[in-house]
Design a protein around this motif. Sequence first.
Motif, short mmCIF file in Angstrom:
data_model
loop_
_atom_site.label_atom_id
_atom_site.label_comp_id
_atom_site.label_asym_id
_atom_site.label_seq_id
_atom_site.Cartn_x
_atom_site.Cartn_y
_atom_site.Cartn_z
N ARG A 173 46.64 6.12 21.56
CA ARG A 173 47.28 6.85 20.86
C ARG A 173 48.29 7.79 21.17
O ARG A 173 49.26 8.29 20.61
CB ARG A 173 46.37 7.88 19.62
N TYR A 174 48.31 8.25 22.10
CA TYR A 174 49.14 8.04 23.08
C TYR A 174 49.42 8.32 24.37
O TYR A 174 48.74 7.89 25.19
CB TYR A 174 48.88 9.66 22.86
N HIS A 227 45.93 20.39 24.80
CA HIS A 227 45.39 20.68 23.50
C HIS A 227 45.50 22.04 23.63
O HIS A 227 45.17 23.44 23.39
CB HIS A 227 44.11 21.54 24.27
N GLY A 228 46.63 22.43 23.92
CA GLY A 228 47.97 23.67 23.61
C GLY A 228 48.73 23.82 22.92
O GLY A 228 48.26 22.95 21.58
N GLY A 256 50.01 15.84 17.56
CA GLY A 256 49.46 14.93 18.43
C GLY A 256 48.56 14.19 17.94
O GLY A 256 48.18 13.92 17.28
N ALA A 257 47.79 13.44 18.98
CA ALA A 257 47.15 12.12 18.71
C ALA A 257 46.01 12.81 18.43
O ALA A 257 45.45 11.34 17.44
CB ALA A 257 46.89 11.52 21.05
N ARG A 304 49.92 19.21 9.14
CA ARG A 304 49.63 19.03 10.64
C ARG A 304 49.87 17.85 10.50
O ARG A 304 48.55 16.96 9.78
CB ARG A 304 48.30 19.98 10.83
N VAL A 305 50.33 17.16 11.50
CA VAL A 305 50.58 15.61 11.51
C VAL A 305 50.46 15.04 13.03
O VAL A 305 50.68 15.70 13.92
CB VAL A 305 52.11 15.62 10.43
N TYR A 306 49.86 14.33 12.92
CA TYR A 306 49.25 13.23 13.95
C TYR A 306 50.94 12.63 14.39
O TYR A 306 51.99 11.84 13.65
CB TYR A 306 48.68 11.99 13.76
N THR A 307 50.85 13.07 15.94
CA THR A 307 51.60 12.09 16.75
C THR A 307 51.54 10.94 17.79
O THR A 307 50.20 11.61 17.78
CB THR A 307 53.08 13.29 16.88
N ASN A 308 52.18 10.64 18.45
CA ASN A 308 51.84 9.89 19.20
C ASN A 308 52.15 10.70 20.77
O ASN A 308 52.75 9.95 22.04
CB ASN A 308 52.14 8.40 19.42
#
Lengths: 328, 774, 157
Positions: free
Chosen positions: B100-101, B285-286, B316-317, B348-352
């Motif tokens: 996923r990333y 995790h920042g 993020g992932a 809050r949206v997941y991204t790769n």
Amino acid sequence: MHLDPFELHRPTSLDATVRLAGDLAGRFDYLAGGTDLLPNYKMHLNLRPHLIALDRVPELRGRSLERLGAMERLADLERDPALRAAFPGLADAVSEVATPLVRASGTVGGNLLVETRCFFFNQSYFWRASLGFCLKADGDRCHVVPQKERCYATFSGDLAPPLIALDAEVEIAGADGRRRIPLAAMYDAGGDGIRRTTLAPGEIVVAVHLPSAARGLRSRYKKLRVRPSYDFPELGVAVAGRWEDGGRVERLRLAIGGAETYPRRFDDLTSALEGGTLSDERVRALAEAVGERVRPVHNTFLLPDYRRRMVAVYVRRALAEARAGRAG
Amino acid sequence: MASVERPTYRLLGQRIPYVEGPLKVTGRAEYTDDLRRPGMLVARLLRSPWPHARLRSIDTTAARALPGVYAVLTGERYPTPFGVLPITHDETAIAVGKARYTGDILAAVAAQDERTAEAALALVRVDVEELPEYSDPRTGIARVAEPIHARGLNGSNVQKEVVQDFGDVDAAFSQAAQTARVRGTFAGVTHAFTEPMATIAESTPDGRLTVWSATQVPHYLHRSLSEVLGIPMHRIRVIKPEVGGAFGGKSDPLPHEIVCAALAIETGRPVKLLFDREDVFYTNHGRHPTQNDVRIAVDADGRILAYDIEALIDGGAWSSFGTVTTYYNGVLSMGPYRVPNFRYHGRRVYTNRPPSGAMRAHGGTNIRYSVEVALDLLAEQLGRDPFDLRAINALPPNSTTVNEFRITSTSFLKCLAAAREKSGWDAKFRRLPYGRGVGLGCGFYISGSNSPIHFTPKMPQSTVHLKVDMDGGIAVHSMQADIGQGSNTLLAAIVAEVLGVDLERVHVQRVDSDVSPIDIGSYSSRVTFMMGNAARSAALDLRGQLIAAAAELLGRPAESIETTHERFQVRGAPEVGVSFAAALEKAMERVGALTATGAYSTTPKGGTFKGARAGTAPAYSFAAYVAQVDVDVETGEYHVEKIWAAFDCGRALNRLAVEGQIEGSIHMGLGQVMGESMNYRGARLFNPSFLEYKIPTADQMPEVEILLVAEDDPEGPFGAKEAGEGPLIATLPAVGNALYDAIGVRFTELPITPDRVLRGIDRRRREGRPWKGA
Amino acid sequence: MSSQELLSFRLNGQPVTTPCEPARILLDLLREDLEETGTKRGCDLGTCGCCTVLLDGRPTLSCLSLARLVEGCEVTTIEGVSPPQGLSPVQAAFVAHGATQCGFCTPGFVLTATALLKENPHPSREEIVRAISGNLCRCTGYTKIIEAIDAAARGGP
């Protein structure tokens, strides 16, 4: 992070070094202070099976106002009051290289030959593999200016611009003996980020020579970077000149690093000003003319448009500060 | 509030050097990587080069066959999902099904040494189908072709959506005398602690697993190890050595910790996993990259009528703490002000990209910047001083917010007054020459969360055990995690204060789940408040035992005995007393070594609506900072000359540590303003190094004047509240607003790099709007 | 390949002879082979200063030093500046001023400060800041580190 195995050589004379370089042609790197080479090796950038350490070669040592041995450490230059008094611009540059810890190991020769830098190059093997390798290491294309012919990595040494502005020469040793050329000529290699110098394979920088005419100049080096320590130059502007009491400039040199693939000088622009008075208007015109010519690309932290715009500002300031400063 | 006479203490309130300081200055403090076990193997991780890919197959045959390789693991061996929040378990120890990333863990190797382990990784063959890359949270709001997680809302990449609406926001805006709107854009930033993550695990023939790890929440790690590895918690022992900084980055149970333990189980040998700096950047995790849109309405006097806020948060992932983040971006925007009407829409949206999570002043930093800039705008629009505008909106003590937070102590008005006076504000604001300016930023943060994660609310959040034996030394056990902030020192000082003994008698034990009672660790700025209360309670218990013995020796009632330095004596008759040692000996006659326990619980307070508990805390910190800046208007470079930091942490129990937290927070906040940024191009992180991630150096640090003016908190231990995270928040808007005062440009994109400053100056000039005559 | 030649140097005043391959980095040799774990590994690339040691008295990045090149040199680690009992003046000042938080960068700062005060016993604030500008600290904002070095220079804790 470990290093892959290599064979380490520690010659004790310049002749032995040059001979070894001939024997190992194309399969070695010189190791000076190690602060540039070893991080690159840890990132698996262009590894060679042999390292020739230069720390025991006496000909590469020695420091005077005429000659700086290639293996002289930056920290020692920084602490040399005579050098600072004679060459203020060079002293600026020395004391602004990286950090005190890097300067403790880093050398004159190492800084002159520091590897060109780029966001796509100065990355781990994993990072580069994940994006696709680049021309400068393991790959066949440039990601900054997409094409396959030319590397745009940025020249990031701090010492070259002020030394070029002083008309310094570089002493080179190779299989055919020693030669001396203007330092600027060493970088006159076609502007590619990979083939960075005119040094022949195996040739080694022995020392930098400062001509007597370099004494008594007013000089300054101005470095653009995000943080006042650590960072490589996003732009480095060096000026050196001689002003008459009346304010006319007799001699003027200007060199720029940190902006393109090699440190550049602008003699046509500066010599046109010699013999005249540096009015604000002329300084501004010079600064802008230099800014017109410099073309940074997007491979460092600050954006290229900004770096380019800063050329004119930094040139103007370097000139003003040099002129206001003490002659060396 | 009625003025209460403030007690003074023998130790607390002084400057107490850190108890482990001598070990740290001599290099004797033991961090995880300093430990080694006999026969220890080295683990390395294979990371995904792809930002988003379906894993077709992973062939580890050749890697396993390499001499010196003991185990190669892939995701399906331990596929149980986990995550810090029980409601969002979306991580696995090693990727299962998808990567996923860029940096996601695909396989792990344990080998005899680092070179062998890396050679083995190079032999792992991974076959994937590359998937569309999602790096912009805006495009993840709607249904996407290939959601990063199946749990995304309605086929999108939305991990969490929060909608809150209190009062009548639209009506308030329609009645407003002035409104202001700020749309902020914030790059992601990361903790950048100096100690890379490290874990050692060892599985022993007695059926137990021991894990040493650089963690700030040993208990959550303990739980996750148990869940994923399928081993009951009582057979797992988690030990926390010294931790070289964390700031939230070591608060999630992290995949590599579980992987390391799994490798130890697979091989039967001790295994060490140490991160490179680049690994740390990918683990991240920042603080979340965020876009927010803040509208504030005020009446003609400047009284806040309403907030209307949206936040779009790039997760993020993984989920990590993201559900909390999504709430915090709304609910932490109000205090220190009274906001009668409030609407919030957060996603809050997941991204790769590498996962974002909790970082110092989690959820309260980016939104605070936009709010404080909006208030600065409003003050200007109303022609009021920014201090006055804040002051008339201050939340009163012992009040309730519109979303039912219980506010107890607040010294916010005192902070405002101190910052205004000490900074010389009235002589400087709008009066310094062009290029120089002062700015005010304020802050508000939780002092611990009322809602512990992974706990029934009935369990204490913190427990402290004390044991004192014939040697007269007091052993203190607690799972609170000192990560450098000085919690061991505070724990020792509280115990020593209550018992009247010298600090050197008190020995805080290393966190070890076999012997340390549970405290849920160092996050949410909870330790001083919660552990402090638990420690006080344990020490009072022990003191009671000693006083009873002293009373027996002296033949006086226990109620008449008071505690003084290393002595128990009769109140009003100081010559009648016994030493600490004599009381101890007497007390031990019946039971041997004395033990005592103390605990602290919060009962959830707040409303009953969905999400009502988010942001509720037993107390809150407040801040008012003034920054003074000097801008080079030709280059955009600027220098923060000084920061006046007025902070309400209740009573500062260890002044040295409180100052250290404030100075360190300011440094970290300045980093986010001036240059720190996780530089992404698409999903790809371009600067995973300390050279290109621009942590401020010593020569960038401004002078800091700390103003501790607060009253005691009624429920905090000895009157204390948090000082670990809140001090960061006000730094950012203070600098942003000072830049406005200097050059008349509003910056709504962080970091504020010199090129952005120059662009702002250009824009203002182009628009023909001179500032301060320039 | 002459991979395991012996390397001899002085470590904290004592002669050391140890097998060392050419590609061995001084930091790895100290931590892994010689178990001098006070020298910390923060970034491995010369960008944090946690691995600082004194090489013939000068603060040096051990992560960017080839171990073989310290043949015949004097290497001083944090263990070497710590007296058998108690603390050195710089160390005592770091403790008294709360200049440690997490402590991971501390050995590097102590060595840098020790070398600074030897070279320049009465540094100005600017000289202190400049001397430590290659050591990263993420906890303290440097303020208390600078105070501690200044206090040590003035002879007090």
